[in-house]
Write a protein that holds these residues in place. Structure first.
Motif, PDB file in Angstrom:
ATOM      1  N   LEU A  83       1.502   0.495 -12.000  1.00 48.34           N
ATOM      2  CA  LEU A  83       0.730  -0.241 -11.006  1.00 48.34           C
ATOM      3  C   LEU A  83       1.396  -1.578 -10.679  1.00 48.34           C
ATOM      4  O   LEU A  83       1.532  -1.954  -9.509  1.00 48.34           O
ATOM      5  N   LEU A  84       1.824  -2.304 -11.721  1.00 48.08           N
ATOM      6  CA  LEU A  84       2.485  -3.592 -11.510  1.00 48.08           C
ATOM      7  C   LEU A  84       3.774  -3.426 -10.721  1.00 48.08           C
ATOM      8  O   LEU A  84       4.049  -4.185  -9.774  1.00 48.08           O
ATOM      9  N   ALA A  85       4.573  -2.421 -11.103  1.00 49.22           N
ATOM     10  CA  ALA A  85       5.833  -2.194 -10.403  1.00 49.22           C
ATOM     11  C   ALA A  85       5.587  -1.833  -8.943  1.00 49.22           C
ATOM     12  O   ALA A  85       6.290  -2.310  -8.046  1.00 49.22           O
ATOM     13  N   GLY A  86       4.586  -1.000  -8.683  1.00 51.47           N
ATOM     14  CA  GLY A  86       4.284  -0.620  -7.304  1.00 51.47           C
ATOM     15  C   GLY A  86       3.903  -1.808  -6.452  1.00 51.47           C
ATOM     16  O   GLY A  86       4.350  -1.932  -5.297  1.00 51.47           O
ATOM     17  N   VAL A  87       3.097  -2.708  -6.988  1.00 58.32           N
ATOM     18  CA  VAL A  87       2.670  -3.890  -6.220  1.00 58.32           C
ATOM     19  C   VAL A  87       3.853  -4.832  -5.970  1.00 58.32           C
ATOM     20  O   VAL A  87       4.073  -5.295  -4.840  1.00 58.32           O
ATOM     21  N   VAL A  88       4.634  -5.119  -7.011  1.00 59.43           N
ATOM     22  CA  VAL A  88       5.766  -6.037  -6.865  1.00 59.43           C
ATOM     23  C   VAL A  88       6.806  -5.463  -5.924  1.00 59.43           C
ATOM     24  O   VAL A  88       7.284  -6.136  -4.995  1.00 59.43           O
ATOM     25  N   TRP A  89       7.178  -4.205  -6.140  1.00 64.77           N
ATOM     26  CA  TRP A  89       8.167  -3.586  -5.257  1.00 64.77           C
ATOM     27  C   TRP A  89       7.639  -3.477  -3.832  1.00 64.77           C
ATOM     28  O   TRP A  89       8.391  -3.609  -2.874  1.00 64.77           O
ATOM     29  N   GLY A  90       6.338  -3.228  -3.705  1.00 65.20           N
ATOM     30  CA  GLY A  90       5.743  -3.141  -2.368  1.00 65.20           C
ATOM     31  C   GLY A  90       5.850  -4.455  -1.619  1.00 65.20           C
ATOM     32  O   GLY A  90       6.246  -4.492  -0.450  1.00 65.20           O
ATOM     33  N   PHE A  91       5.513  -5.558  -2.300  1.00 63.42           N
ATOM     34  CA  PHE A  91       5.625  -6.869  -1.652  1.00 63.42           C
ATOM     35  C   PHE A  91       7.077  -7.195  -1.319  1.00 63.42           C
ATOM     36  O   PHE A  91       7.376  -7.738  -0.248  1.00 63.42           O
ATOM     37  N   ALA A  92       7.984  -6.879  -2.240  1.00 59.89           N
ATOM     38  CA  ALA A  92       9.401  -7.173  -1.998  1.00 59.89           C
ATOM     39  C   ALA A  92       9.932  -6.369  -0.811  1.00 59.89           C
ATOM     40  O   ALA A  92      10.620  -6.904   0.067  1.00 59.89           O
ATOM     41  N   LEU A  93       9.600  -5.089  -0.766  1.00 61.32           N
ATOM     42  CA  LEU A  93      10.069  -4.254   0.349  1.00 61.32           C
ATOM     43  C   LEU A  93       9.385  -4.644   1.655  1.00 61.32           C
ATOM     44  O   LEU A  93       9.996  -4.524   2.734  1.00 61.32           O
ATOM     45  N   ALA A  94       8.151  -5.113   1.570  1.00 56.47           N
ATOM     46  CA  ALA A  94       7.474  -5.589   2.781  1.00 56.47           C
ATOM     47  C   ALA A  94       8.194  -6.792   3.370  1.00 56.47           C
ATOM     48  O   ALA A  94       8.335  -6.926   4.592  1.00 56.47           O
ATOM     49  N   GLN A  95       8.668  -7.683   2.485  1.00 58.42           N
ATOM     50  CA  GLN A  95       9.458  -8.822   2.960  1.00 58.42           C
ATOM     51  C   GLN A  95      10.759  -8.355   3.601  1.00 58.42           C
ATOM     52  O   GLN A  95      11.230  -8.932   4.576  1.00 58.42           O
ATOM     53  N   TYR A  96      11.342  -7.287   3.053  1.00 58.84           N
ATOM     54  CA  TYR A  96      12.645  -6.816   3.531  1.00 58.84           C
ATOM     55  C   TYR A  96      12.526  -6.116   4.876  1.00 58.84           C
ATOM     56  O   TYR A  96      13.313  -6.389   5.797  1.00 58.84           O
TER      57      TYR A  96
END
Length: 268
Positions: free
Chosen positions: A44-57
């Protein structure tokens, strides 16, 4: 990049390394005590962090979250491959199918963001072509230098023989053979120098076209407006263009020349 973006990159990278380390340590282990496993909280933590990072990208919040959560849901499937003795294969397959269904619609946006623009790709191709041509130019220059050195040696040998006129050297098989070699070397030098001049001109025009396209690619990235196809074709056509012999200048050429003169005088 903003501070928040850098935080996401660092934390996301740490989670990637941690997941890879856990999976590598668990290969071939039954892991009955739950050591070296990735729990639901980590996913869950990885999904949220990666999601925010990819959203920025990618520049789209929901697209980035789909990609991040989809990527995180792949982790249980990788865990099942690393430690098949733990079981739960069916659950991992379900999560993998969910990850594909969630992330697949967002992949075109990620691919479009990751791949270089058409103009930037052309810039790299032109730079690679110019570098390849430069290597051939350097080899040709070295070859011409070698041929000139051989020519000096042949000329010196003929000169030392002391032939007074052509009839004398024509009657000497050894001297005549040297003269034939000298003429052949002159022909090779002339051909190589002609190719060298054309190649240097082509390389200069290729470099100039790459610089111009690079500026257009920068403008394309900054504004988001694609460069017109006609403008790209016009620049590329100048690489193959043969310089025309100077003729009577048109009104447009006079205006352009005056504009360039003013620019030069103002700048230099």
């Amino acid at each position: 990049m903003s501070t928040f973006s850098w935080v996401l990159v660092v934390v996301g990278g740490f989670l990637v390394l941690y997941a890879a380390l856990v999976l590598l340590r668990g290969i071939g282990r039954a892991d009955r005590r739950g050591q070296h496993s990735l729990g639901c909280g980590f996913v869950l933590l990885a999904g949220v962090v990666w999601g925010f990072a990819l959203a920025q990208y990618v520049g789209a919040w929901w697209t980035g979250m789909r990609l991040g959560i989809g990527l995180a849901l792949v982790l249980p499937a990788l865990t099942a491959l690393a430690r098949p003795a733990r079981g739960g294969v069916l659950f991992s397959v379900v999560l993998l199918a969910t990850a594909v269904a969630l992330a697949a619609p967002a992949m075109p946006r990620l691919w479009e963001r990751a791949r270089p623009g058409r103009t930037a790709a052309m810039v790299r191709e032109l730079e690679q072509a110019a570098d390849s041509l430069l290597a051939r130019i350097e080899n040709t220059e070295a070859y011409i230098s070698q041929m000139r050195q051989e020519r000096r040696g042949l000329s010196e040998r003929i000169r030392r023989a002391g032939y007074g006129e052509f009839a004398e050297i024509a009657g000497d098989p050894e001297g005549y053979a040297l003269l034939v070699e000298l003429a052949e070397v002159d022909r090779l030098i002339e051909q190589s120098e002609a190719w060298l001049r054309r190649a240097q001109d082509t390389m200069a025009r290729t470099r100039a076209a790459a610089r111009r396209l690079s500026r257009l690619a920068g403008a394309e990235d900054a504004t988001g407006v694609e460069v017109a196809e006609e403008e790209i074709r016009e620049i590329l056509a100048e690489i193959e263009a043969t310089p025309a012999a100077p003729g009577p200048a048109t009104v447009e050429e006079h205006v352009e020349r005056e504009r360039l003169r003013e620019l030069f005088e103002a700048e230099f």
